[in-house]
Design a protein around this motif. Structure first.
Motif, PDB file in Angstrom:
ATOM      1  N   SER A 202     -77.230 -64.769 -33.179  1.00 25.08           N
ATOM      2  CA  SER A 202     -77.676 -64.354 -34.505  1.00 25.08           C
ATOM      3  C   SER A 202     -79.158 -64.688 -34.610  1.00 25.08           C
ATOM      4  O   SER A 202     -79.593 -65.734 -34.155  1.00 25.08           O
ATOM      5  N   TYR A 203     -79.912 -63.800 -35.220  1.00 19.33           N
ATOM      6  CA  TYR A 203     -81.364 -63.928 -35.236  1.00 19.33           C
ATOM      7  C   TYR A 203     -81.883 -64.324 -36.607  1.00 19.33           C
ATOM      8  O   TYR A 203     -81.426 -63.820 -37.634  1.00 19.33           O
ATOM      9  N   ILE A 204     -82.855 -65.229 -36.598  1.00 19.92           N
ATOM     10  CA  ILE A 204     -83.613 -65.597 -37.787  1.00 19.92           C
ATOM     11  C   ILE A 204     -85.063 -65.271 -37.470  1.00 19.92           C
ATOM     12  O   ILE A 204     -85.632 -65.805 -36.518  1.00 19.92           O
ATOM     13  N   HIS A 205     -85.659 -64.377 -38.245  1.00 17.93           N
ATOM     14  CA  HIS A 205     -87.049 -63.971 -38.045  1.00 17.93           C
ATOM     15  C   HIS A 205     -87.932 -64.712 -39.033  1.00 17.93           C
ATOM     16  O   HIS A 205     -87.618 -64.778 -40.225  1.00 17.93           O
ATOM     17  N   VAL A 206     -89.039 -65.259 -38.549  1.00 20.86           N
ATOM     18  CA  VAL A 206     -89.979 -65.979 -39.404  1.00 20.86           C
ATOM     19  C   VAL A 206     -91.373 -65.453 -39.107  1.00 20.86           C
ATOM     20  O   VAL A 206     -91.795 -65.407 -37.947  1.00 20.86           O
TER      21      VAL A 206
ATOM     22  N   LYS B 238     -95.964 -56.698 -52.217  1.00 24.70           N
ATOM     23  CA  LYS B 238     -94.942 -57.271 -53.082  1.00 24.70           C
ATOM     24  C   LYS B 238     -94.737 -58.768 -52.842  1.00 24.70           C
ATOM     25  O   LYS B 238     -94.532 -59.535 -53.780  1.00 24.70           O
ATOM     26  N   PHE B 239     -94.804 -59.204 -51.566  1.00 28.33           N
ATOM     27  CA  PHE B 239     -94.450 -60.580 -51.226  1.00 28.33           C
ATOM     28  C   PHE B 239     -95.628 -61.439 -50.780  1.00 28.33           C
ATOM     29  O   PHE B 239     -95.443 -62.621 -50.507  1.00 28.33           O
ATOM     30  N   GLY B 240     -96.810 -60.884 -50.635  1.00 20.65           N
ATOM     31  CA  GLY B 240     -97.965 -61.665 -50.208  1.00 20.65           C
ATOM     32  C   GLY B 240     -97.997 -61.830 -48.699  1.00 20.65           C
ATOM     33  O   GLY B 240     -97.272 -61.176 -47.959  1.00 20.65           O
ATOM     34  N   THR B 241     -98.862 -62.742 -48.233  1.00 23.42           N
ATOM     35  CA  THR B 241     -99.038 -62.915 -46.795  1.00 23.42           C
ATOM     36  C   THR B 241     -98.481 -64.239 -46.274  1.00 23.42           C
ATOM     37  O   THR B 241     -98.601 -64.526 -45.093  1.00 23.42           O
ATOM     38  N   ALA B 242     -97.875 -65.024 -47.136  1.00 23.11           N
ATOM     39  CA  ALA B 242     -97.286 -66.299 -46.689  1.00 23.11           C
ATOM     40  C   ALA B 242     -96.078 -66.013 -45.795  1.00 23.11           C
ATOM     41  O   ALA B 242     -95.374 -65.034 -46.004  1.00 23.11           O
ATOM     42  N   PRO B 243     -95.850 -66.854 -44.800  1.00 24.95           N
ATOM     43  CA  PRO B 243     -94.702 -66.627 -43.908  1.00 24.95           C
ATOM     44  C   PRO B 243     -93.383 -66.631 -44.671  1.00 24.95           C
ATOM     45  O   PRO B 243     -93.189 -67.423 -45.595  1.00 24.95           O
ATOM     46  N   ARG B 244     -92.498 -65.704 -44.288  1.00 21.70           N
ATOM     47  CA  ARG B 244     -91.200 -65.553 -44.935  1.00 21.70           C
ATOM     48  C   ARG B 244     -90.088 -65.634 -43.901  1.00 21.70           C
ATOM     49  O   ARG B 244     -90.314 -65.395 -42.726  1.00 21.70           O
ATOM     50  N   ILE B 245     -88.892 -65.937 -44.359  1.00 21.20           N
ATOM     51  CA  ILE B 245     -87.709 -65.999 -43.498  1.00 21.20           C
ATOM     52  C   ILE B 245     -86.892 -64.740 -43.742  1.00 21.20           C
ATOM     53  O   ILE B 245     -86.581 -64.415 -44.891  1.00 21.20           O
ATOM     54  N   GLN B 246     -86.551 -64.036 -42.658  1.00 20.13           N
ATOM     55  CA  GLN B 246     -85.706 -62.853 -42.770  1.00 20.13           C
ATOM     56  C   GLN B 246     -84.350 -63.143 -42.143  1.00 20.13           C
ATOM     57  O   GLN B 246     -84.247 -63.483 -40.978  1.00 20.13           O
ATOM     58  N   LEU B 247     -83.304 -63.012 -42.950  1.00 15.12           N
ATOM     59  CA  LEU B 247     -81.922 -63.132 -42.481  1.00 15.12           C
ATOM     60  C   LEU B 247     -81.278 -61.769 -42.699  1.00 15.12           C
ATOM     61  O   LEU B 247     -81.228 -61.277 -43.820  1.00 15.12           O
ATOM     62  N   ASN B 248     -80.797 -61.175 -41.620  1.00 17.14           N
ATOM     63  CA  ASN B 248     -80.273 -59.812 -41.623  1.00 17.14           C
ATOM     64  C   ASN B 248     -81.356 -58.862 -42.136  1.00 17.14           C
ATOM     65  O   ASN B 248     -82.411 -58.775 -41.544  1.00 17.14           O
ATOM     66  N   ASP B 249     -81.153 -58.183 -43.246  1.00 16.24           N
ATOM     67  CA  ASP B 249     -82.119 -57.178 -43.689  1.00 16.24           C
ATOM     68  C   ASP B 249     -82.842 -57.556 -44.972  1.00 16.24           C
ATOM     69  O   ASP B 249     -83.311 -56.675 -45.704  1.00 16.24           O
ATOM     70  N   SER B 250     -82.969 -58.841 -45.277  1.00 17.64           N
ATOM     71  CA  SER B 250     -83.665 -59.220 -46.504  1.00 17.64           C
ATOM     72  C   SER B 250     -84.333 -60.579 -46.337  1.00 17.64           C
ATOM     73  O   SER B 250     -83.974 -61.362 -45.464  1.00 17.64           O
ATOM     74  N   TYR B 251     -85.303 -60.813 -47.203  1.00 14.55           N
ATOM     75  CA  TYR B 251     -85.972 -62.106 -47.218  1.00 14.55           C
ATOM     76  C   TYR B 251     -85.074 -63.120 -47.913  1.00 14.55           C
ATOM     77  O   TYR B 251     -84.461 -62.829 -48.930  1.00 14.55           O
ATOM     78  N   LYS B 252     -85.014 -64.309 -47.353  1.00  9.31           N
ATOM     79  CA  LYS B 252     -84.209 -65.378 -47.940  1.00  9.31           C
ATOM     80  C   LYS B 252     -85.007 -66.668 -47.904  1.00  9.31           C
ATOM     81  O   LYS B 252     -86.074 -66.749 -47.303  1.00  9.31           O
TER      82      LYS B 252
END
Length: 156
Positions: free
Chosen positions: A64-68, A78-92
């Motif tokens: 299972s993949y966690i993209h950061v 919409k979300f800015g440039t700060a690093p975000r965590i992507q789980l499946n198809d949405s930011y969490k």
């Protein structure tokens, strides 16, 4: 004596196209079988860090993949440039990792649950704080098999 007379110019006979549909359907079937569909739409941009010792994962169905990383260009407004965590198809957030791991475990059979691996695909420039937060949440979820995605470097 009899005189043999040549009959006009004979051209090449036409090529038979009767087997053409069979060939086309075989090629179509080959590409349908060998092509894989993308599981997730990437919402973050990342450039994997380079590593000299890289191993391939054996069973990708257990991963299972966690993209950061930074949001993609379309999502930055919409979300800015700060690093975000992507789980499946949405930011969490990091709080959602417990539910994510539980949902991914439920998808697997009972025998494969112990072999489940979480793969962190993080941008090389991402601060270590967010990676540490993700790892802490994975510990709470008892997901202790973690792999880090990297690209193979040619350096020594």
């Amino acid at each position: 004596m009899a005189v043999m007379k040549k009959k006009g110019n004979k051209g090449l006979p036409p090529i038979s196209t009767a087997s053409l549909p069979d060939v086309i359907f075989m090629i179509l079937f080959f590409f349908m079988v060998s092509t894989t569909m993308r599981d997730q739409e990437l919402l973050v941009r990342y450039k994997l860090p380079e590593a000299t010792e890289v191993q391939k994962l054996e069973k990708k169905s257990l991963v299972s993949y966690i993209h950061v990383g930074q949001p993609s260009l379309a999502m930055q407004a919409k979300f800015g440039t700060a690093p975000r965590i992507q789980l499946n198809d949405s930011y969490k957030t990091t709080k959602d990792i417990l539910d994510f791991v539980a949902a991914e475990r439920d998808k697997l059979s009972e025998t494969d649950r112990a072999l489940m691996t979480i793969c962190l695909k993080a941008d090389g420039t991402t601060k270590m704080g967010i990676i540490t937060d993700v790892k802490q949440e994975l510990r709470k979820a008892n997901a202790l098999k973690i792999s880090y995605a990297a690209s193979k470097s040619l350096g020594y």
